[in-house]
Design a protein around this motif. Structure first.
Motif, PDB file in Angstrom:
ATOM      1  N   GLY A 111       0.749  -1.150  -0.115  1.00  0.00           N
ATOM      2  CA  GLY A 111      -0.300   0.158  -0.337  1.00  0.00           C
ATOM      3  C   GLY A 111       0.782   1.378   0.053  1.00  0.00           C
ATOM      4  O   GLY A 111       1.852   1.460  -0.487  1.00  0.00           O
ATOM      5  N   THR A 112       0.441   2.207   1.052  1.00  0.00           N
ATOM      6  CA  THR A 112       1.122   3.440   0.831  1.00  0.00           C
ATOM      7  C   THR A 112       1.812   4.224   2.224  1.00  0.00           C
ATOM      8  O   THR A 112       2.035   4.750   2.879  1.00  0.00           O
ATOM      9  CB  THR A 112       0.044   4.427   1.095  1.00  0.00           C
ATOM     10  OG1 THR A 112      -1.003   4.367   2.239  1.00  0.00           O
ATOM     11  CG2 THR A 112      -0.554   4.563  -0.558  1.00  0.00           C
ATOM     12  N   VAL A 113       2.460   2.524   2.660  1.00  0.00           N
ATOM     13  CA  VAL A 113       2.834   2.408   3.854  1.00  0.00           C
ATOM     14  C   VAL A 113       5.074   3.626   3.863  1.00  0.00           C
ATOM     15  O   VAL A 113       5.122   4.233   4.665  1.00  0.00           O
ATOM     16  CB  VAL A 113       3.626   0.675   4.279  1.00  0.00           C
ATOM     17  CG1 VAL A 113       4.425   1.214   5.407  1.00  0.00           C
ATOM     18  CG2 VAL A 113       2.190  -0.094   5.097  1.00  0.00           C
ATOM     19  N   GLY A 114       4.834   2.956   2.417  1.00  0.00           N
ATOM     20  CA  GLY A 114       6.588   3.696   2.660  1.00  0.00           C
ATOM     21  C   GLY A 114       5.928   5.055   2.016  1.00  0.00           C
ATOM     22  O   GLY A 114       7.071   5.602   2.494  1.00  0.00           O
ATOM     23  N   PHE A 133      -5.826   7.025   7.461  1.00  0.00           N
ATOM     24  CA  PHE A 133      -6.042   7.395   5.633  1.00  0.00           C
ATOM     25  C   PHE A 133      -5.395   5.747   5.316  1.00  0.00           C
ATOM     26  O   PHE A 133      -5.421   5.693   4.298  1.00  0.00           O
ATOM     27  CB  PHE A 133      -4.309   8.047   5.572  1.00  0.00           C
ATOM     28  CG  PHE A 133      -5.251   9.791   5.786  1.00  0.00           C
ATOM     29  CD1 PHE A 133      -5.797  10.318   4.982  1.00  0.00           C
ATOM     30  CD2 PHE A 133      -5.142  10.779   6.355  1.00  0.00           C
ATOM     31  CE1 PHE A 133      -6.643  11.358   4.988  1.00  0.00           C
ATOM     32  CE2 PHE A 133      -4.484  11.647   6.838  1.00  0.00           C
ATOM     33  CZ  PHE A 133      -5.633  12.240   5.970  1.00  0.00           C
ATOM     34  N   GLY A 134      -5.982   4.441   6.439  1.00  0.00           N
ATOM     35  CA  GLY A 134      -5.692   3.854   5.179  1.00  0.00           C
ATOM     36  C   GLY A 134      -4.357   2.562   5.260  1.00  0.00           C
ATOM     37  O   GLY A 134      -4.445   1.399   4.626  1.00  0.00           O
ATOM     38  N   ALA A 135      -3.107   3.140   5.550  1.00  0.00           N
ATOM     39  CA  ALA A 135      -1.917   2.804   5.910  1.00  0.00           C
ATOM     40  C   ALA A 135      -1.969   2.031   6.799  1.00  0.00           C
ATOM     41  O   ALA A 135      -2.486   1.893   7.959  1.00  0.00           O
ATOM     42  CB  ALA A 135      -0.969   3.846   5.441  1.00  0.00           C
ATOM     43  N   ASP A 136      -0.834   0.863   6.908  1.00  0.00           N
ATOM     44  CA  ASP A 136      -0.749   0.132   8.245  1.00  0.00           C
ATOM     45  C   ASP A 136       0.300   0.695   8.598  1.00  0.00           C
ATOM     46  O   ASP A 136       1.406   0.823   8.713  1.00  0.00           O
ATOM     47  CB  ASP A 136       0.036  -1.154   7.739  1.00  0.00           C
ATOM     48  CG  ASP A 136       0.253  -2.437   8.188  1.00  0.00           C
ATOM     49  OD1 ASP A 136       0.174  -2.079   9.184  1.00  0.00           O
ATOM     50  OD2 ASP A 136       0.577  -4.003   7.972  1.00  0.00           O
ATOM     51  N   GLN A 137      -0.588   0.800  10.592  1.00  0.00           N
ATOM     52  CA  GLN A 137       0.221   1.612  11.114  1.00  0.00           C
ATOM     53  C   GLN A 137       1.030   0.906  11.644  1.00  0.00           C
ATOM     54  O   GLN A 137       2.268   1.944  12.280  1.00  0.00           O
ATOM     55  CB  GLN A 137      -0.991   1.299  12.264  1.00  0.00           C
ATOM     56  CG  GLN A 137      -1.368   3.317  12.540  1.00  0.00           C
ATOM     57  CD  GLN A 137      -2.367   3.627  13.130  1.00  0.00           C
ATOM     58  OE1 GLN A 137      -2.625   2.824  13.662  1.00  0.00           O
ATOM     59  NE2 GLN A 137      -2.083   4.365  13.960  1.00  0.00           N
ATOM     60  N   ARG A 138       1.332  -0.260  11.533  1.00  0.00           N
ATOM     61  CA  ARG A 138       2.391  -1.172  12.342  1.00  0.00           C
ATOM     62  C   ARG A 138       3.725  -1.107  11.246  1.00  0.00           C
ATOM     63  O   ARG A 138       4.666  -1.097  11.850  1.00  0.00           O
ATOM     64  CB  ARG A 138       1.871  -2.614  11.958  1.00  0.00           C
ATOM     65  CG  ARG A 138       0.973  -2.843  13.157  1.00  0.00           C
ATOM     66  CD  ARG A 138       0.402  -4.377  13.336  1.00  0.00           C
ATOM     67  NE  ARG A 138      -0.388  -3.976  11.713  1.00  0.00           N
ATOM     68  CZ  ARG A 138      -0.057  -5.298  10.642  1.00  0.00           C
ATOM     69  NH1 ARG A 138      -0.574  -6.384  11.737  1.00  0.00           N
ATOM     70  NH2 ARG A 138      -1.207  -5.326   9.715  1.00  0.00           N
ATOM     71  N   LEU A 139       3.953  -0.781  10.464  1.00  0.00           N
ATOM     72  CA  LEU A 139       4.883  -0.974   9.282  1.00  0.00           C
ATOM     73  C   LEU A 139       5.226   0.517   9.268  1.00  0.00           C
ATOM     74  O   LEU A 139       6.694   0.978   8.914  1.00  0.00           O
ATOM     75  CB  LEU A 139       4.395  -1.265   7.323  1.00  0.00           C
ATOM     76  CG  LEU A 139       4.419  -3.110   8.336  1.00  0.00           C
ATOM     77  CD1 LEU A 139       3.802  -3.483   6.216  1.00  0.00           C
ATOM     78  CD2 LEU A 139       5.798  -3.699   8.478  1.00  0.00           C
ATOM     79  N   LEU A 203     -12.399  15.830  11.236  1.00  0.00           N
ATOM     80  CA  LEU A 203     -10.944  15.531  11.220  1.00  0.00           C
ATOM     81  C   LEU A 203     -10.586  14.160  11.077  1.00  0.00           C
ATOM     82  O   LEU A 203     -11.224  13.121  11.723  1.00  0.00           O
ATOM     83  CB  LEU A 203     -10.358  16.156  12.089  1.00  0.00           C
ATOM     84  CG  LEU A 203     -10.657  17.773  11.957  1.00  0.00           C
ATOM     85  CD1 LEU A 203      -9.296  17.886  13.584  1.00  0.00           C
ATOM     86  CD2 LEU A 203      -9.530  17.943  10.454  1.00  0.00           C
ATOM     87  N   PRO A 204     -10.009  13.637  10.488  1.00  0.00           N
ATOM     88  CA  PRO A 204      -8.972  12.724  10.097  1.00  0.00           C
ATOM     89  C   PRO A 204      -8.221  11.856  11.248  1.00  0.00           C
ATOM     90  O   PRO A 204      -7.309  13.489  12.222  1.00  0.00           O
ATOM     91  CB  PRO A 204      -7.876  12.462   9.301  1.00  0.00           C
ATOM     92  CG  PRO A 204      -7.774  13.633   8.242  1.00  0.00           C
ATOM     93  CD  PRO A 204      -9.073  14.637   9.100  1.00  0.00           C
ATOM     94  N   SER A 205      -8.393  11.168  12.397  1.00  0.00           N
ATOM     95  CA  SER A 205      -7.619  11.441  13.142  1.00  0.00           C
ATOM     96  C   SER A 205      -7.687  11.987  14.542  1.00  0.00           C
ATOM     97  O   SER A 205      -6.769  13.124  14.625  1.00  0.00           O
ATOM     98  CB  SER A 205      -6.141  10.711  12.845  1.00  0.00           C
ATOM     99  OG  SER A 205      -5.215  10.364  14.098  1.00  0.00           O
TER     100      SER A 205
END
Length: 347
Positions: A111-114, A133-139, A203-205
């Motif tokens: 996804g958009t992790v990078g 925003f849908g990215a993997d928080q862990r990575l 708001l996001p988050s």
């Protein structure tokens, strides 16, 4: 692993890792230590998690903490040499965005992790907003905190090789300071009201951004002082670290391990790029080379502040103005930039 035993292991392991990281003078010791402890427990089958209410409260405290750290004192320094700050910050953000695009485009991480993980600053904020925003928080956390450690260690090594910085360090924090009823009450009020406003305006988050915006207005526009005692700050970091770490599973860890060489190379590339900006500032603008390097260092603001204060030849105001302005720029523009780069990845 039963829930009670898992919580016991998590707390004991977190305390041990926090103590070890503090002893090693690594930045964000509580956040990183609790996150690593959470990863160990989560991967080993601990079926526990942080409640959404606790995670939301911790995010709101982080938002208040960032709001309280902003200061209008950077404005005079910025106005004197605004073109250097603007060009340096834009160049750094452009380079980090390009690296994030490549990591996502080449599918090093999903996804958009990078894109989120490559932002040059505001690590905790980027991790918290990435999930919204849908990215993997862990990575994203894996990338961001690895960058914080590498940049901080790099800045310390450069300063040590450049000059003898001595044994200067921040004074030991007071864990349980006397509570100021007005400042502490204002902090709690900002946390609650900011979260509610964040939800209302979508708001996001919202737990994080709502208190951050409201606290910044109260602090910068009206001069009100927020008080976040050290014990509450550390507890909030611990909850955020546990919430992220406990979500890790074996497959997530394998993703991170496979991507480690590429992520390390991308961080080193960003550090070299920022070093090149520092070289230009020193060679063309006559700025002290160590001042230029510390100012352009992509993150690790706390460590940079300590090093700058310990080195008499460094222009501390220049360093901290650059660091603070890039932090605010990434905080404000980071989500928009990440979404724009993410769209480019998908095209």
């Amino acid at each position: 692993m039963r829930a009670l035993a898992a919580w016991g292991v998590l707390i004991v392991l977190s305390a041990m890792l926090f103590g070890l990281l503090e002893w090693a003078d690594l930045p964000a010791a509580m956040l990183i230590g609790t996150m690593v402890a959470g990863i160990v427990v989560g991967v080993r089958g601990g079926k526990i998690s942080v409640s959404p209410l606790a995670f939301g409260a911790a995010q709101s405290m982080v938002g208040c903490l960032i709001a309280a750290s902003l200061t209008p004192a950077i404005l005079p320094v910025f106005m004197a040499e605004w073109h250097l700050f603007v060009l340096s910050i834009l160049a750094t953000v452009a380079a980090s965005s390009a690296l994030g695009w490549m990591i996502s485009r080449w599918k090093v991480l999903p996804g958009t992790v990078g894109v989120w993980g490559s932002a040059p600053g505001a690590a905790t904020a980027m991790v918290l907003m990435a999930g919204a925003f849908g990215a993997d928080q862990r990575l994203v956390a894996f990338m961001q905190y690895l960058r914080v450690i590498m940049v901080s260690v790099g800045a310390a090594l450069v300063a040590r090789l450049w000059v003898d910085t001595g044994d200067v360090a921040l004074p030991d924090p007071v864990w349980f300071p006397p509570l100021d009823p007005h400042g502490f009450g204002l902090t709690l009020g900002v946390a609650v009201a900011g979260t509610v406003i964040g939800w209302i305006v979508r708001l996001p988050s919202p737990h994080f951004l709502g208190p951050l915006v409201l606290g910044s207005i109260a602090h910068l526009a009206f001069g009100l002082e927020l008080q976040i005692p050290h014990w509450l700050m550390m507890l909030s970091f611990a909850v955020v670290g546990w919430a992220i770490g406990l979500q890790f599973r074996s497959e997530t860890l394998r993703h991170a391990a496979r991507a480690l060489p590429q992520v390390v190379l991308s961080i080193l590339a960003l550090m070299v790029f920022c070093g090149a900006i520092a070289f230009v500032l020193a060679h063309e603008m006559g700025i002290d080379p160590l001042t230029a390097y510390l100012a352009t260092s992509p993150g690790g603001m706390d460590t940079v502040a300590i090093i700058a204060a310990a080195t008499h030849s460094v222009d501390v105001s220049f360093v901290m103005t650059m660091q603070a302005l890039r932090f605010v720029f990434v905080l404000v523009m980071g989500p928009s930039i990440a979404r724009a780069v993410a769209r480019l990845v998908k095209t």
